[in-house]
Design a protein around this motif. Structure first.
Motif, PDB file in Angstrom:
ATOM      1  N   THR A 400       0.789  -1.178   0.196  1.00 26.73           N
ATOM      2  CA  THR A 400      -0.022   0.049   0.195  1.00 26.73           C
ATOM      3  C   THR A 400       0.984   1.162  -0.027  1.00 26.73           C
ATOM      4  O   THR A 400       1.610   1.610   1.096  1.00 26.73           O
ATOM      5  CB  THR A 400      -0.982  -0.095   1.117  1.00 26.73           C
ATOM      6  OG1 THR A 400      -1.509  -1.300   1.328  1.00 26.73           O
ATOM      7  CG2 THR A 400      -1.932   1.130   1.190  1.00 26.73           C
ATOM      8  N   ASP A 401       0.876   1.780  -1.172  1.00 26.28           N
ATOM      9  CA  ASP A 401       1.908   2.945  -1.430  1.00 26.28           C
ATOM     10  C   ASP A 401       1.160   4.277  -0.898  1.00 26.28           C
ATOM     11  O   ASP A 401      -0.148   4.399  -1.048  1.00 26.28           O
ATOM     12  CB  ASP A 401       2.180   3.002  -2.786  1.00 26.28           C
ATOM     13  CG  ASP A 401       3.602   3.842  -2.762  1.00 26.28           C
ATOM     14  OD1 ASP A 401       4.170   4.300  -1.759  1.00 26.28           O
ATOM     15  OD2 ASP A 401       4.069   4.449  -4.142  1.00 26.28           O
ATOM     16  N   GLU A 402       1.842   5.191  -0.376  1.00 32.00           N
ATOM     17  CA  GLU A 402       1.316   6.513   0.360  1.00 32.00           C
ATOM     18  C   GLU A 402       0.147   6.206   1.262  1.00 32.00           C
ATOM     19  O   GLU A 402      -0.933   6.628   0.994  1.00 32.00           O
ATOM     20  CB  GLU A 402       0.881   7.364  -0.949  1.00 32.00           C
ATOM     21  CG  GLU A 402       1.771   7.364  -2.113  1.00 32.00           C
ATOM     22  CD  GLU A 402       2.927   8.361  -1.632  1.00 32.00           C
ATOM     23  OE1 GLU A 402       2.747   9.359  -0.720  1.00 32.00           O
ATOM     24  OE2 GLU A 402       3.772   8.423  -2.614  1.00 32.00           O
ATOM     25  N   GLU A 403       0.201   5.370   2.118  1.00 33.35           N
ATOM     26  CA  GLU A 403      -0.585   4.604   3.056  1.00 33.35           C
ATOM     27  C   GLU A 403      -1.300   5.835   3.572  1.00 33.35           C
ATOM     28  O   GLU A 403      -2.507   5.657   4.218  1.00 33.35           O
ATOM     29  CB  GLU A 403      -0.201   3.947   3.961  1.00 33.35           C
ATOM     30  CG  GLU A 403       1.100   4.324   4.892  1.00 33.35           C
ATOM     31  CD  GLU A 403       0.405   4.836   6.078  1.00 33.35           C
ATOM     32  OE1 GLU A 403      -0.794   4.376   6.571  1.00 33.35           O
ATOM     33  OE2 GLU A 403       0.695   5.566   6.838  1.00 33.35           O
ATOM     34  N   HIS A 404      -1.026   7.018   3.726  1.00 30.29           N
ATOM     35  CA  HIS A 404      -1.649   8.091   4.594  1.00 30.29           C
ATOM     36  C   HIS A 404      -2.801   8.859   3.762  1.00 30.29           C
ATOM     37  O   HIS A 404      -3.439   9.453   4.500  1.00 30.29           O
ATOM     38  CB  HIS A 404      -0.737   9.277   5.035  1.00 30.29           C
ATOM     39  CG  HIS A 404      -0.166   9.715   3.969  1.00 30.29           C
ATOM     40  ND1 HIS A 404       1.072   9.146   3.195  1.00 30.29           N
ATOM     41  CD2 HIS A 404      -0.342  10.864   3.412  1.00 30.29           C
ATOM     42  CE1 HIS A 404       1.184  10.076   2.377  1.00 30.29           C
ATOM     43  NE2 HIS A 404       0.459  11.053   2.102  1.00 30.29           N
ATOM     44  N   GLU A 405      -2.772   8.570   2.533  1.00 28.58           N
ATOM     45  CA  GLU A 405      -3.846   9.203   1.833  1.00 28.58           C
ATOM     46  C   GLU A 405      -5.135   9.003   2.143  1.00 28.58           C
ATOM     47  O   GLU A 405      -5.459   7.930   2.417  1.00 28.58           O
ATOM     48  CB  GLU A 405      -3.738   8.556   0.272  1.00 28.58           C
ATOM     49  CG  GLU A 405      -2.479   9.280  -0.260  1.00 28.58           C
ATOM     50  CD  GLU A 405      -2.739  10.860  -0.343  1.00 28.58           C
ATOM     51  OE1 GLU A 405      -3.962  11.186  -0.171  1.00 28.58           O
ATOM     52  OE2 GLU A 405      -1.872  11.698  -0.711  1.00 28.58           O
ATOM     53  N   LYS A 630       0.625  13.875  -4.691  1.00 30.59           N
ATOM     54  CA  LYS A 630       0.676  12.270  -4.840  1.00 30.59           C
ATOM     55  C   LYS A 630       2.090  12.072  -5.259  1.00 30.59           C
ATOM     56  O   LYS A 630       2.681  12.936  -5.825  1.00 30.59           O
ATOM     57  CB  LYS A 630      -0.436  11.424  -5.369  1.00 30.59           C
ATOM     58  CG  LYS A 630      -1.759  12.092  -5.219  1.00 30.59           C
ATOM     59  CD  LYS A 630      -2.173  11.862  -3.757  1.00 30.59           C
ATOM     60  CE  LYS A 630      -3.757  12.044  -3.615  1.00 30.59           C
ATOM     61  NZ  LYS A 630      -3.997  13.252  -3.030  1.00 30.59           N
ATOM     62  N   GLY A 631       2.456  10.873  -5.359  1.00 32.57           N
ATOM     63  CA  GLY A 631       3.837  10.571  -5.672  1.00 32.57           C
ATOM     64  C   GLY A 631       4.203  10.647  -6.924  1.00 32.57           C
ATOM     65  O   GLY A 631       4.824   9.565  -7.599  1.00 32.57           O
ATOM     66  N   LEU A 632       3.933  11.329  -7.799  1.00 36.11           N
ATOM     67  CA  LEU A 632       4.278  11.848  -8.866  1.00 36.11           C
ATOM     68  C   LEU A 632       5.664  11.981  -9.180  1.00 36.11           C
ATOM     69  O   LEU A 632       6.318  12.521  -8.192  1.00 36.11           O
ATOM     70  CB  LEU A 632       3.414  12.766  -9.859  1.00 36.11           C
ATOM     71  CG  LEU A 632       2.077  12.568  -9.869  1.00 36.11           C
ATOM     72  CD1 LEU A 632       1.167  13.771 -10.226  1.00 36.11           C
ATOM     73  CD2 LEU A 632       1.934  11.283 -10.948  1.00 36.11           C
ATOM     74  N   ASP A 633       6.308  11.828 -10.247  1.00 37.02           N
ATOM     75  CA  ASP A 633       7.879  11.843 -10.497  1.00 37.02           C
ATOM     76  C   ASP A 633       8.339  12.552 -11.636  1.00 37.02           C
ATOM     77  O   ASP A 633       8.070  11.965 -12.880  1.00 37.02           O
ATOM     78  CB  ASP A 633       8.404  10.486 -10.409  1.00 37.02           C
ATOM     79  CG  ASP A 633      10.131  10.515 -10.441  1.00 37.02           C
ATOM     80  OD1 ASP A 633      10.436  11.687 -10.379  1.00 37.02           O
ATOM     81  OD2 ASP A 633      10.578   9.342 -10.222  1.00 37.02           O
ATOM     82  N   PHE A 634       8.506  14.015 -11.499  1.00 37.06           N
ATOM     83  CA  PHE A 634       8.920  14.723 -12.522  1.00 37.06           C
ATOM     84  C   PHE A 634      10.468  15.260 -12.404  1.00 37.06           C
ATOM     85  O   PHE A 634      10.819  15.651 -11.365  1.00 37.06           O
ATOM     86  CB  PHE A 634       8.112  15.965 -12.793  1.00 37.06           C
ATOM     87  CG  PHE A 634       6.664  15.715 -12.945  1.00 37.06           C
ATOM     88  CD1 PHE A 634       5.935  15.031 -13.910  1.00 37.06           C
ATOM     89  CD2 PHE A 634       5.700  16.106 -11.888  1.00 37.06           C
ATOM     90  CE1 PHE A 634       4.866  14.713 -14.072  1.00 37.06           C
ATOM     91  CE2 PHE A 634       4.557  15.795 -12.089  1.00 37.06           C
ATOM     92  CZ  PHE A 634       3.936  15.245 -13.083  1.00 37.06           C
ATOM     93  N   ASP A 635      11.318  14.848 -13.382  1.00 38.72           N
ATOM     94  CA  ASP A 635      12.779  15.074 -13.083  1.00 38.72           C
ATOM     95  C   ASP A 635      13.132  16.653 -13.532  1.00 38.72           C
ATOM     96  O   ASP A 635      14.151  16.759 -13.040  1.00 38.72           O
ATOM     97  CB  ASP A 635      13.624  14.204 -13.871  1.00 38.72           C
ATOM     98  CG  ASP A 635      13.032  13.951 -15.339  1.00 38.72           C
ATOM     99  OD1 ASP A 635      12.354  14.930 -15.576  1.00 38.72           O
ATOM    100  OD2 ASP A 635      13.701  13.347 -16.112  1.00 38.72           O
ATOM    101  N   ASN A 636      12.232  17.385 -14.056  1.00 39.82           N
ATOM    102  CA  ASN A 636      12.787  18.505 -14.401  1.00 39.82           C
ATOM    103  C   ASN A 636      12.244  19.912 -13.486  1.00 39.82           C
ATOM    104  O   ASN A 636      12.446  20.937 -13.906  1.00 39.82           O
ATOM    105  CB  ASN A 636      12.578  18.944 -15.829  1.00 39.82           C
ATOM    106  CG  ASN A 636      13.188  20.081 -16.453  1.00 39.82           C
ATOM    107  OD1 ASN A 636      14.457  20.443 -15.908  1.00 39.82           O
ATOM    108  ND2 ASN A 636      12.592  20.848 -17.475  1.00 39.82           N
ATOM    109  N   VAL A 637      11.601  19.366 -12.317  1.00 40.57           N
ATOM    110  CA  VAL A 637      10.976  20.324 -11.693  1.00 40.57           C
ATOM    111  C   VAL A 637      11.912  20.754 -10.484  1.00 40.57           C
ATOM    112  O   VAL A 637      12.261  20.098  -9.759  1.00 40.57           O
ATOM    113  CB  VAL A 637       9.607  20.067 -10.959  1.00 40.57           C
ATOM    114  CG1 VAL A 637       9.174  21.003  -9.927  1.00 40.57           C
ATOM    115  CG2 VAL A 637       8.671  19.495 -11.854  1.00 40.57           C
ATOM    116  N   SER A 638      12.116  22.157 -10.394  1.00 43.70           N
ATOM    117  CA  SER A 638      13.123  22.640  -9.422  1.00 43.70           C
ATOM    118  C   SER A 638      12.565  23.666  -8.593  1.00 43.70           C
ATOM    119  O   SER A 638      12.959  23.831  -7.651  1.00 43.70           O
ATOM    120  CB  SER A 638      14.212  23.619 -10.202  1.00 43.70           C
ATOM    121  OG  SER A 638      13.676  24.756 -10.720  1.00 43.70           O
ATOM    122  N   LEU A 639      11.079  24.020  -8.898  1.00 42.74           N
ATOM    123  CA  LEU A 639      10.536  25.143  -7.920  1.00 42.74           C
ATOM    124  C   LEU A 639       9.214  24.590  -7.936  1.00 42.74           C
ATOM    125  O   LEU A 639       8.400  24.360  -8.678  1.00 42.74           O
ATOM    126  CB  LEU A 639      10.483  26.432  -8.350  1.00 42.74           C
ATOM    127  CG  LEU A 639       9.827  27.495  -7.629  1.00 42.74           C
ATOM    128  CD1 LEU A 639      10.554  28.011  -6.375  1.00 42.74           C
ATOM    129  CD2 LEU A 639       9.366  28.575  -8.583  1.00 42.74           C
TER     130      LEU A 639
END
Length: 815
Positions: A400-405, A630-639
């Motif tokens: 169960t990922d991000e179980e606190h949701e 939520k646990g999205l993964d973007f590699d180019n976000v700096s701010l």
């Protein structure tokens, strides 16, 4: 006499008994579906038990027919449903309806229509199928009831089922939507020109075509400075020419064009071997999880954002696959499944199946059958909470990922279950293990690890030793006072956004409210337009130019003048994602902005469209609500910018601080996931608030201890279990009287805190008034006994004639 106990997809507390013949008695097994009559309608029921005791209270009717040749639900599954029905105090029928894909639940009211875009070979149809097909040519849709009368036989569910598998007919509630991932046109130099002498020939060929030469030179320029494939769009931009010239070059065979679906570029099979090298910290965590599983059923992996939890899951899944077990991977949001599926398919190929409510009926039925047969395709099932009810044959591991949701808890309709807690029980029935993962575990879960009920493994550093993002607080009071605000943006946030954009990096802005503004107010008399059916102000949606109620969907056009005093001086109060998006356009006209909230992500592929274009860097600034957290993964976000941290903190809920901490930490975790340290700007009127300070220092334990202290004093979970009763009725006085009666009986019969009956913050929805009663059950009292008492009281409440019309909704553990 032979009988079956049948669960029906209706809110019934008990199964009904039907009569069967002796032959059927020996054929029917638990978990098969049967079609049964109830009040002149036909429903699909599920066999719970077979016996020979006639019911005393009513004459048992006969079943219509048996729909399956072998059971379609497993014993463990039905046992789990019974537990859910019992624990969450709802009818077993509710659980059955919630668990089964509606493609397997035909009933006489179901509407059937035929697929328009397919050609049917009429010779392949049986006579009966042909009759149905013909009838559907004449009129667009039929009820099952109509088909029964066309064929003049009751036994039609199997025929329809066959036609559904042949893809000739569809159930009405499906709306098909096709999403084709965007193909992007890239060019590369033709292979014959790659060597040095090839280049000489190339210049020779092009010596008279100056424009074409410019493009080729631009191509070399780009490929020298950027190490990634070159899109046609980019090439045209740099060389200031047009795509027709590029086309001419392709025809001359100087360039070759190729298409890529975004994001598939980096996955060319090399990744699989490399990725599985866990870092040292991950390796330690991995071994400790396995050690924990020897003694405990449940283990919590508490790893900071971007610490590489998914890699550890993948390692664990590999081990369980090798043992021949099935794995269920639960996620809180449908939006997350899309990102994860591509990551897991990369490792496990087609062993991964996906199950959630935005899939069509046929797709869901397919996954259901694959899971039941333990097929290769469904060794790993990824899904939102509804995937919990699939018929697993051999479950070994539940993640169960991000179980606190909070999205793991179903709100309406019943069964109002919490997927994390139900998953732990399901795993227990299957003798499987559970791994909960989160960067900000819920207080109840963390409490369980402290009392040694669950194991705990911590990952305190990010993957590859990336530093945690730097968090900057902006004091809005001070900025307003010094006139340093532009709209809802402080000068600091504007500078940071401009800097990120100039470096070609992406920005995420978070505002937890959709629409343009929640209130439109008349400046003359102070009138605010409210919903006619609910007790709530209408939210202004600018792009549709209308006011909408977010509770019942009521909408009116935007008024030009006040409805109360006819003044034309109207103003908006508060702000939502639409307004921020609009302000961005005027502040940064060159940047492309996108918005992600409930209004822009309708439909099966709404999320992918936005996530895809953000990943392929077509959008520079993404504004969104909590979907982004939520646990999205973007590699180019700096701010990452949080527009206003206060509206979460001041929510009237005992978990407001915990939720705000989780939300802000999760949003902050989207920043700087690669080499460079990210930055988070939090705008708040209250920078010295404890919770905000704890977010700034990434201090989960501090937040946990402070909250736990409060919870103990004020009798909240994890020290007390809470059951919330909501009463609804259209008549205010009757509701008031009924809720008072219920409250008094409850408080006399239970020796524990009963609070209420209270009017909730929104005290009327869809023309029904609401009252709530809270029952707090201390840890030392037995839960089961208390629930039985409550159920008895509710039954007697229903027996009082004048209160029968009051709806009572029971919500167990409503957090």
């Amino acid at each position: 006499m032979f009988f079956v106990e049948v669960i029906l997809p209706l809110s019934l507390v008990k199964p009904l008994t039907y009569r069967i013949s002796e032959a059927e008695f020996y054929f029917i097994k638990k978990g098969m579906r049967v079609a049964v009559p109830i009040k002149s309608k036909i429903y699909t029921g599920l066999v719970l038990d077979i016996h020979q005791n006639a019911p005393n209270l009513y004459e048992a009717k006969e079943i219509h027919q048996i729909l399956d040749e072998k059971p379609i639900a497993t014993e463990i599954q039905i046992k789990h449903w019974l537990w859910v029905a019992d624990y969450y105090m709802c009818g077993i029928g509710d659980v059955y309806r919630g668990a089964f894909p509606s493609g397997l639940l035909l009933e006489s009211e179901t509407i059937i229509s035929h697929k328009t875009d397919i050609s049917v070979n009429q010779n392949e149809l049986s006579d009966e199928e042909f009759l149905i097909y013909e009838a559907l040519q004449q009129q667009s849709s039929l009820k099952v009831q109509d088909i029964i009368s066309i064929l003049n036989k009751k036994n039609i569910f199997p025929i329809l089922q066959k036609m559904m598998t042949k893809d000739i007919i569809v159930l009405e509630e499906e709306i098909k939507e096709n999403y084709k991932p965007k193909l992007i046109r890239y060019v590369k130099l033709h292979s014959k020109y790659e060597s040095d002498q090839g280049l000489g020939e190339l210049l020779e060929v092009l010596k008279n075509a100056s424009k074409q030469k410019e493009i080729v030179l631009a191509y070399f320029q780009i490929s020298a400075s950027e190490k990634k494939p070159i899109t046609v769009k980019r090439l045209v931009e740099v060389s200031n020419s047009s795509s027709t010239i590029v086309k001419a070059l392709i025809e001359k065979e100087i360039f070759e064009e190729y298409f890529l679906q975004h994001d598939r570029v980096s996955f060319q099979g090399k990744a699989s071997e490399k990725q599985l090298q866990l870092s040292e910290a991950q390796e330690i965590a991995f071994t400790r999880i396995k050690e924990n599983f020897i003694e405990k059923e449940v283990c919590l992996l508490h790893g900071v954002t971007s610490s590489g939890k998914t890699e550890i899951y993948i390692k664990l899944i590999e081990e369980y696959l090798a043992l021949g077990k099935q794995i269920l991977y639960l996620l809180p949001e449908i939006a997350l499944t899309t990102q994860l599926v591509s990551r897991l398919r990369l490792h496990f190929g087609d062993k991964v199946a996906v199950f959630h409510s935005k899939y069509s009926n046929n797709e869901r039925v397919e996954v259901w059958k694959q899971t039941l047969e333990n097929a290769d395709k469904a060794q790993i099932v990824i899904g939102a909470r509804s995937a919990l009810f699939l018929p697993f044959a051999n479950l070994g591991l539940l993640i169960t990922d991000e179980e606190h949701e909070q999205t793991f808890k179903q709100v309406d309709p019943a069964p109002r279950y919490h997927a994390r807690d139900s998953a732990i029980v399901l795993a227990n029935f299957h003798k499987a293990k559970v791994l909960l993962g989160s960067a900000t575990p819920s207080i109840e879960t963390y409490f369980n690890t402290q009392t040694d009920k669950y194991g705990l493994v911590s990952l305190s550093e990010r993957y590859n030793n990336v530093r945690m993002p730097e968090i900057v607080l902006v004091d809005l009071k001070d900025k307003h006072f010094r006139k340093r605000m532009t709209g809802h943006f402080s000068d600091l946030l504007i500078e940071e956004i401009a800097e990120a954009l100039s470096l070609g990096e992406q920005v995420i802005l978070f505002q937890n409210r959709r629409g343009y503004s929640p209130i439109i107010e008349c400046m003359t008399c102070g009138h605010v337009p409210h919903c006619q059916q609910c007790d709530v102000s209408l939210t202004f949606h600018k792009h549709k130019n209308q006011l909408r109620c977010h509770y019942c969907g009521y909408a009116i056009a935007k008024p030009t003048h006040c409805h109360s005093c006819s003044s034309i001086d109207l103003t908006t109060k508060g702000f939502g994602t639409e307004q921020i998006e609009q302000e961005l356009v005027s502040l940064f006209p060159k940047a492309k902005t996108g918005r992600m909230d409930q209004d822009t992500t309708r439909g099966k592929f709404g999320f992918e469209k936005i996530i895809d274009s953000f990943k392929s860097r077509e959008i520079d600034i993404l504004v969104g609500t909590q979907m982004l957290a939520k646990g999205l993964d973007f590699d180019n976000v700096s701010l990452v910018g949080i527009m206003n941290a206060d509206n979460m903190l001041h929510h009237p809920d005992f978990r407001a601080f915990e939720r705000s901490f989780q939300m802000m930490t999760q949003v902050a975790g989207r920043a700087g996931r690669t080499e460079k340290q990210g930055k988070v700007v939090i705008q708040t009127y209250n920078p010295n608030h404890n919770t905000i300070q704890q977010v700034t220092t990434h201090n989960y334990i501090g937040m946990y201890k402070e909250q736990l202290y409060d919870r103990q004093i004020y009798k909240y979970p994890p020290y007390f279990r809470i059951i919330k009763l909501t009463l609804k009725h259209k008549d205010f006085d009757k509701l008031k009287e009924g809720s008072m009666w219920l409250y008094q009986v409850l408080s006399q019969n239970l020796n524990m805190p009963v609070l209420g009956p209270e009017e909730p913050a929104i005290s009327r929805i869809r023309n029904e008034y609401l009252r709530t009663i809270l029952i707090k059950i201390p840890q030392n009292l037995p839960l089961g006994g208390t629930k039985k008492t409550i159920q008895k009281i509710l039954n007697s409440f229903e027996a009082v004639a004048q209160y029968r019309a009051i709806k009572v909704i029971v919500n167990v553990d409503f957090y």
